[in-house]
Design a protein around this motif. Sequence first.
Motif, PDB file in Angstrom:
ATOM      1  N   PHE A  31     -12.516   0.541   7.978  1.00  0.00           N
ATOM      2  CA  PHE A  31     -11.864   1.146   8.068  1.00  0.00           C
ATOM      3  C   PHE A  31     -10.295   1.309   7.128  1.00  0.00           C
ATOM      4  CE2 PHE A  31      -9.209   3.012  10.593  1.00  0.00           C
ATOM      5  CZ  PHE A  31      -8.826   4.138  10.844  1.00  0.00           C
ATOM      6  N   LEU A  32      -9.905   0.016   7.757  1.00  0.00           N
ATOM      7  CA  LEU A  32      -8.374   0.143   7.186  1.00  0.00           C
ATOM      8  C   LEU A  32      -8.260  -0.588   6.239  1.00  0.00           C
ATOM      9  CD1 LEU A  32      -7.470  -2.862  10.449  1.00  0.00           C
ATOM     10  CD2 LEU A  32      -6.989  -0.621   9.724  1.00  0.00           C
ATOM     11  N   ARG A  33      -9.032  -1.207   5.111  1.00  0.00           N
ATOM     12  CA  ARG A  33      -8.710  -0.969   3.911  1.00  0.00           C
ATOM     13  C   ARG A  33      -9.043   0.669   3.059  1.00  0.00           C
ATOM     14  NH1 ARG A  33     -12.088  -5.317  -0.213  1.00  0.00           N
ATOM     15  NH2 ARG A  33     -11.474  -6.511   1.226  1.00  0.00           N
ATOM     16  N   ALA A  34      -9.636   1.195   3.796  1.00  0.00           N
ATOM     17  CA  ALA A  34      -9.369   2.467   3.128  1.00  0.00           C
ATOM     18  C   ALA A  34      -8.398   3.443   3.545  1.00  0.00           C
ATOM     19  CB  ALA A  34     -11.007   2.997   3.022  1.00  0.00           C
ATOM     20  N   SER A  89      -5.451   1.896   4.741  1.00  0.00           N
ATOM     21  CA  SER A  89      -4.442   1.236   4.176  1.00  0.00           C
ATOM     22  C   SER A  89      -3.933   0.732   2.796  1.00  0.00           C
ATOM     23  CB  SER A  89      -3.870   0.781   5.330  1.00  0.00           C
ATOM     24  OG  SER A  89      -4.504  -0.037   5.943  1.00  0.00           O
ATOM     25  N   GLY A  90      -4.946   0.247   2.845  1.00  0.00           N
ATOM     26  CA  GLY A  90      -5.070  -0.863   2.112  1.00  0.00           C
ATOM     27  C   GLY A  90      -5.209  -2.383   2.616  1.00  0.00           C
ATOM     28  N   MET A  91      -5.062  -2.553   3.942  1.00  0.00           N
ATOM     29  CA  MET A  91      -4.746  -3.808   4.417  1.00  0.00           C
ATOM     30  C   MET A  91      -6.236  -4.443   4.569  1.00  0.00           C
ATOM     31  SD  MET A  91      -3.625  -4.624   8.535  1.00  0.00           S
ATOM     32  CE  MET A  91      -3.779  -5.879   8.431  1.00  0.00           C
ATOM     33  N   VAL A  92      -6.388  -5.793   3.916  1.00  0.00           N
ATOM     34  CA  VAL A  92      -7.516  -6.702   3.635  1.00  0.00           C
ATOM     35  C   VAL A  92      -6.807  -8.293   4.626  1.00  0.00           C
ATOM     36  CG1 VAL A  92      -9.211  -8.087   2.940  1.00  0.00           C
ATOM     37  CG2 VAL A  92      -7.548  -6.389   1.704  1.00  0.00           C
ATOM     38  N   LEU A  93      -7.876  -7.498   6.191  1.00  0.00           N
ATOM     39  CA  LEU A  93      -8.012  -8.445   7.486  1.00  0.00           C
ATOM     40  C   LEU A  93      -7.996  -9.981   6.744  1.00  0.00           C
ATOM     41  CD1 LEU A  93     -10.039  -6.609   9.958  1.00  0.00           C
ATOM     42  CD2 LEU A  93      -7.323  -6.887   9.465  1.00  0.00           C
ATOM     43  N   ASN A  94      -7.088 -10.739   7.288  1.00  0.00           N
ATOM     44  CA  ASN A  94      -7.371 -11.787   6.478  1.00  0.00           C
ATOM     45  C   ASN A  94      -8.309 -13.377   7.869  1.00  0.00           C
ATOM     46  OD1 ASN A  94      -5.837 -12.563   8.610  1.00  0.00           O
ATOM     47  ND2 ASN A  94      -4.020 -12.897   6.963  1.00  0.00           N
ATOM     48  N   SER A  95      -8.366 -13.964   7.717  1.00  0.00           N
ATOM     49  CA  SER A  95      -9.051 -15.596   8.939  1.00  0.00           C
ATOM     50  C   SER A  95      -8.291 -14.755  10.107  1.00  0.00           C
ATOM     51  CB  SER A  95      -8.637 -16.448   7.982  1.00  0.00           C
ATOM     52  OG  SER A  95      -6.610 -17.531   8.578  1.00  0.00           O
ATOM     53  N   ASP A  96      -7.489 -14.414  10.148  1.00  0.00           N
ATOM     54  CA  ASP A  96      -6.719 -14.256  11.540  1.00  0.00           C
ATOM     55  C   ASP A  96      -6.958 -12.200  12.156  1.00  0.00           C
ATOM     56  OD1 ASP A  96      -5.101 -15.829  12.155  1.00  0.00           O
ATOM     57  OD2 ASP A  96      -3.757 -15.154  10.634  1.00  0.00           O
ATOM     58  N   ILE A 145      -6.284   8.893  17.341  1.00  0.00           N
ATOM     59  CA  ILE A 145      -6.639   7.891  17.333  1.00  0.00           C
ATOM     60  C   ILE A 145      -6.982   6.411  15.812  1.00  0.00           C
ATOM     61  CG2 ILE A 145      -8.358   6.049  18.195  1.00  0.00           C
ATOM     62  CD1 ILE A 145      -9.213   8.283  20.532  1.00  0.00           C
ATOM     63  N   GLU A 146      -7.456   7.298  15.150  1.00  0.00           N
ATOM     64  CA  GLU A 146      -7.487   6.555  13.819  1.00  0.00           C
ATOM     65  C   GLU A 146      -6.189   6.444  13.296  1.00  0.00           C
ATOM     66  OE1 GLU A 146      -9.649   9.578  11.086  1.00  0.00           O
ATOM     67  OE2 GLU A 146     -11.289   9.637  12.339  1.00  0.00           O
ATOM     68  N   ALA A 147      -5.488   7.427  13.328  1.00  0.00           N
ATOM     69  CA  ALA A 147      -3.490   6.992  13.150  1.00  0.00           C
ATOM     70  C   ALA A 147      -3.037   5.972  13.804  1.00  0.00           C
ATOM     71  CB  ALA A 147      -2.993   8.448  13.006  1.00  0.00           C
ATOM     72  N   ALA A 148      -3.643   5.846  15.273  1.00  0.00           N
ATOM     73  CA  ALA A 148      -2.955   5.050  16.063  1.00  0.00           C
ATOM     74  C   ALA A 148      -3.541   3.415  15.940  1.00  0.00           C
ATOM     75  CB  ALA A 148      -3.486   5.332  17.456  1.00  0.00           C
ATOM     76  N   VAL A 149      -4.809   3.698  15.160  1.00  0.00           N
ATOM     77  CA  VAL A 149      -5.433   2.454  15.448  1.00  0.00           C
ATOM     78  C   VAL A 149      -5.044   1.599  13.701  1.00  0.00           C
ATOM     79  CG1 VAL A 149      -7.623   1.060  14.170  1.00  0.00           C
ATOM     80  CG2 VAL A 149      -7.821   2.350  15.658  1.00  0.00           C
ATOM     81  N   VAL A 150      -4.846   2.530  12.756  1.00  0.00           N
ATOM     82  CA  VAL A 150      -3.981   2.008  11.684  1.00  0.00           C
ATOM     83  C   VAL A 150      -2.405   1.756  11.992  1.00  0.00           C
ATOM     84  CG1 VAL A 150      -2.778   2.799   9.323  1.00  0.00           C
ATOM     85  CG2 VAL A 150      -5.162   3.416  10.390  1.00  0.00           C
ATOM     86  N   TYR A 186      -1.150  -8.560   1.811  1.00  0.00           N
ATOM     87  CA  TYR A 186      -2.098  -7.333   2.633  1.00  0.00           C
ATOM     88  C   TYR A 186      -2.954  -6.908   1.636  1.00  0.00           C
ATOM     89  CZ  TYR A 186       1.619  -8.989   5.544  1.00  0.00           C
ATOM     90  OH  TYR A 186       2.074 -10.226   6.368  1.00  0.00           O
ATOM     91  N   LEU A 187      -2.967  -6.306   0.494  1.00  0.00           N
ATOM     92  CA  LEU A 187      -3.728  -5.747  -0.242  1.00  0.00           C
ATOM     93  C   LEU A 187      -4.724  -6.722  -0.896  1.00  0.00           C
ATOM     94  CD1 LEU A 187      -1.140  -3.069  -0.879  1.00  0.00           C
ATOM     95  CD2 LEU A 187      -2.355  -2.867   0.527  1.00  0.00           C
ATOM     96  N   ASP A 188      -5.836  -6.011  -1.422  1.00  0.00           N
ATOM     97  CA  ASP A 188      -6.499  -6.914  -2.040  1.00  0.00           C
ATOM     98  C   ASP A 188      -6.149  -6.059  -3.715  1.00  0.00           C
ATOM     99  OD1 ASP A 188      -8.279  -4.373  -3.611  1.00  0.00           O
ATOM    100  OD2 ASP A 188      -9.131  -3.959  -1.912  1.00  0.00           O
ATOM    101  N   ASP A 189      -6.721  -6.913  -4.858  1.00  0.00           N
ATOM    102  CA  ASP A 189      -6.307  -6.902  -6.612  1.00  0.00           C
ATOM    103  C   ASP A 189      -6.136  -5.465  -6.337  1.00  0.00           C
ATOM    104  OD1 ASP A 189      -5.747  -9.905  -5.940  1.00  0.00           O
ATOM    105  OD2 ASP A 189      -7.337 -10.485  -6.890  1.00  0.00           O
ATOM    106  N   ARG A 190      -7.241  -5.568  -6.781  1.00  0.00           N
ATOM    107  CA  ARG A 190      -6.707  -3.480  -6.826  1.00  0.00           C
ATOM    108  C   ARG A 190      -5.825  -2.621  -6.614  1.00  0.00           C
ATOM    109  NH1 ARG A 190     -12.853   0.505  -7.346  1.00  0.00           N
ATOM    110  NH2 ARG A 190     -11.592   2.307  -7.937  1.00  0.00           N
ATOM    111  N   THR A 191      -6.092  -2.925  -5.222  1.00  0.00           N
ATOM    112  CA  THR A 191      -5.029  -2.113  -4.425  1.00  0.00           C
ATOM    113  C   THR A 191      -3.618  -2.398  -4.888  1.00  0.00           C
ATOM    114  OG1 THR A 191      -6.900  -1.448  -2.513  1.00  0.00           O
ATOM    115  CG2 THR A 191      -4.444  -1.078  -2.626  1.00  0.00           C
ATOM    116  N   LYS A 192      -3.515  -3.808  -4.814  1.00  0.00           N
ATOM    117  CA  LYS A 192      -2.260  -4.435  -5.509  1.00  0.00           C
ATOM    118  C   LYS A 192      -1.703  -3.547  -7.022  1.00  0.00           C
ATOM    119  CE  LYS A 192      -2.304  -8.687  -3.534  1.00  0.00           C
ATOM    120  NZ  LYS A 192      -3.116 -10.259  -3.384  1.00  0.00           N
ATOM    121  N   ARG A 193      -2.548  -3.911  -7.869  1.00  0.00           N
ATOM    122  CA  ARG A 193      -2.198  -3.622  -9.502  1.00  0.00           C
ATOM    123  C   ARG A 193      -2.019  -1.281  -8.999  1.00  0.00           C
ATOM    124  NH1 ARG A 193      -6.728  -4.170 -10.533  1.00  0.00           N
ATOM    125  NH2 ARG A 193      -5.887  -6.317 -11.402  1.00  0.00           N
ATOM    126  N   ASP A 194      -3.155  -1.334  -8.021  1.00  0.00           N
ATOM    127  CA  ASP A 194      -2.192   0.274  -8.659  1.00  0.00           C
ATOM    128  C   ASP A 194      -1.535   0.875  -7.924  1.00  0.00           C
ATOM    129  OD1 ASP A 194      -2.746   2.834  -8.503  1.00  0.00           O
ATOM    130  OD2 ASP A 194      -3.395   3.011  -6.827  1.00  0.00           O
TER     131      ASP A 194
END
Length: 272
Positions: free
Chosen positions: A12-15, A17-24, A60-65, A218-226
């Motif tokens: 959901f977060l990736r779609a 905001s582009g954010m990729v959750l890391n180990s934390d 609520i969706e916006a609040a979670v992001v 915080y983004l994956d490579d494809r999103t970073k490039r875009d």
Amino acid sequence: MTEADYQFLSSFLRARSGMVLNSDGHYLARSRLPAVCRRFGLVDPAEVIAILRNGSHPEIEAAVVEAMVIQETFFFRDKTLFAQIHETVLPRLVEARASSRRLRIWSAAASTGQEAYSIAMMLAGMAPRLEGWTVDIVATDLSEVALERGRKGLYTHFEVQRGLPIQMLLKHFTQLGDLWQINADLTAMVDFSRINLLDDFSDLGTFDLILCRNVLMYLDDRTKRDVLERAVARLANDGKLILGGVETPLGLTEGIVADAALKGIYGRAGCR
């Protein structure tokens, strides 16, 4: 939160905001989703995830992001970089724009506005040279909560202590109880707008200086490039793009090259 719920939250977060959750990521979810529960009277994060799955509650969706996206910022973050902006980048741009007498600056992923106001304070110090100029500072973020704080220009004692020189504090802020209010002449310089970097931002126009710092990490490579390629498209031919200290365009785009004399600052490939 079950592993299935966590994986759904990650997608959901990736779609959104582009954010990729890391180990934390698990810790981040446990520490931040309870605030969403309290705001909307929900039982626990599992109920939040169930609502996200249903897709029927945009608020609520916006609040979670907004709750999950990292909002780390402070005044003059990276003193060496801001010294370069103050001593070299801004003076060169002002000289180059002498005929048009217009300067446009974009602070992307601006959060609560400290970066944009840091630039505004620098430009305020150049006021005699900029008399009669049109200076636009655009600050964007996907969090309306953060943007509203930036518009108000109210900061805690802790926030003004982080990176802000005391002389700047005394010159540009007024103390209001436990808070510090940035002066109206600076809030008038910055236009705060909600922009998700995943969306089209071509309507923003062209900028002489773009700060897109500590967001690509915080983004994956494809999103970073875009995001990076679309940001470069908003850059004037002789403009400058600034990334975060651990961010690089290498392997993502050939549209910009590092400035040989300025660390962390980039210009369009093939342009001086």
